[in-house]
Design a protein around this motif. Structure first.
Motif, short mmCIF file in Angstrom:
data_model
loop_
_atom_site.label_atom_id
_atom_site.label_comp_id
_atom_site.label_asym_id
_atom_site.label_seq_id
_atom_site.Cartn_x
_atom_site.Cartn_y
_atom_site.Cartn_z
N SER A 133 -6.34 3.50 -27.30
CA SER A 133 -5.06 3.73 -26.63
C SER A 133 -5.03 5.07 -25.91
O SER A 133 -4.59 5.16 -24.76
CB SER A 133 -3.92 3.65 -27.65
OG SER A 133 -3.79 2.34 -28.16
N GLY A 149 -4.84 5.60 -21.89
CA GLY A 149 -3.76 6.37 -21.27
C GLY A 149 -4.27 7.52 -20.41
O GLY A 149 -3.81 7.70 -19.28
N GLU A 186 0.84 4.34 -18.97
CA GLU A 186 -0.19 5.19 -19.57
C GLU A 186 0.39 6.23 -20.54
O GLU A 186 -0.21 6.47 -21.60
CB GLU A 186 -1.04 5.86 -18.48
CG GLU A 186 -1.67 4.90 -17.47
CD GLU A 186 -2.56 3.82 -18.09
OE1 GLU A 186 -2.73 3.79 -19.32
OE2 GLU A 186 -3.11 3.01 -17.32
N PHE A 204 0.69 4.46 -23.77
CA PHE A 204 -0.60 4.31 -24.45
C PHE A 204 -0.99 5.60 -25.17
O PHE A 204 -1.49 5.56 -26.30
CB PHE A 204 -1.69 3.92 -23.45
CG PHE A 204 -1.82 2.44 -23.24
CD1 PHE A 204 -2.47 1.65 -24.17
CD2 PHE A 204 -1.29 1.83 -22.11
CE1 PHE A 204 -2.59 0.27 -23.98
CE2 PHE A 204 -1.40 0.46 -21.91
CZ PHE A 204 -2.06 -0.32 -22.85
N ILE A 205 -0.79 6.74 -24.53
CA ILE A 205 -1.15 8.01 -25.16
C ILE A 205 -0.30 8.25 -26.40
O ILE A 205 -0.81 8.59 -27.47
CB ILE A 205 -0.98 9.17 -24.16
CG1 ILE A 205 -1.99 9.03 -23.00
CG2 ILE A 205 -1.18 10.51 -24.85
CD1 ILE A 205 -1.78 10.01 -21.87
#
Length: 223
Positions: free
Chosen positions: A120, A124, A164, A167-168
């Motif tokens: 992930s 990201g 993104e 995701f981070i």
């Protein structure tokens, strides 16, 4: 009093650990329901184009499957950070009132969460970087033929500003939840430090490799 006991009884280590678990579950549930399931049901907000009629069924199914996987990741964050969640019910004929055995947690929860966290964060960071490069006109990325129409500028902005970063954030929650479980179940700080360093190193290598793959156009399609 041991750190694990403190966590079970609501001491400070458990409180700190619960934040990653709660945030991970919240991020996962919100994204799964309001993004993946919504788009799987035909929602168009956040979708920068239209898919070809032939690809729509697979597009919808992919969103539902991704949503379910993301939800599982959120639930895993709770299992890793909340001892009461991973406690076997007293009514169970097997290990009533006990914690789920550590080997089972390692295989079914901890390892997938660590891998998911690395993936992930890599997704990201590399995704935001490459989409920013395309938005600035530095590169031109290849996209699948499944798109009938595609607004590339909108695609880049949605990824940089929303997808993104999610995701981070989700990756950080997954990794923090995994480290919290290791600490609460008696792993040494040296062992936890090694896991952390390996995760960071993997992320660094994968970010560079995936970014170069996109920038150099090595037969790689995204989106």
């Amino acid at each position: 009093m041991s750190e694990t006991t403190e966590a079970v009884q609501g001491g400070q280590p458990g409180v700190r650990g619960s934040r990653a678990g709660y945030w991970g579950f919240g991020l996962a549930a919100g994204y799964a329901v309001f993004v993946r399931f919504y788009q799987g049901a035909g929602g168009t907000i956040g979708v920068p184009g239209t898919s070809t009629p032939e690809s729509l069924p697979s597009w919808y199914m992919a969103n539902y499957v991704a949503g379910l996987i993301i939800l599982l990741g959120g639930v895993a964050c709770l299992f890793l950070t909340q001892p009461r969640v991973r406690t076997i019910p007293h009514q169970s004929p097997v290990l009533p009132g006990k914690q789920i055995p550590k080997p089972l947690m390692l295989a079914a929860c901890l390892s997938p969460v660590l891998l998911g966290g690395v993936f992930s964060v890599t997704h990201g960071v590399a995704g935001a970087f490459t989409h920013l490069l395309e938005l600035c006109g530095a590169i031109e990325m290849d996209y699948p033929d499944d798109w009938e129409t595609l607004n590339v500028t909108s695609m880049n902005l949605w990824n940089i500003l929303f997808y993104e970063p999610w995701f981070i954030a989700m990756g950080v929650c997954l990794l923090c939840s995994a480290l919290r479980y290791l600490r609460d179940t008696g792993s040494t700080e040296d062992a936890i430090g090694r896991v952390r360093r390996v995760a960071v190193a993997l992320i660094g290598v994968l970010v560079v490799a995936s970014s170069l793959t996109v920038i150099m156009g090595w037969n790689f399609e995204i989106g």
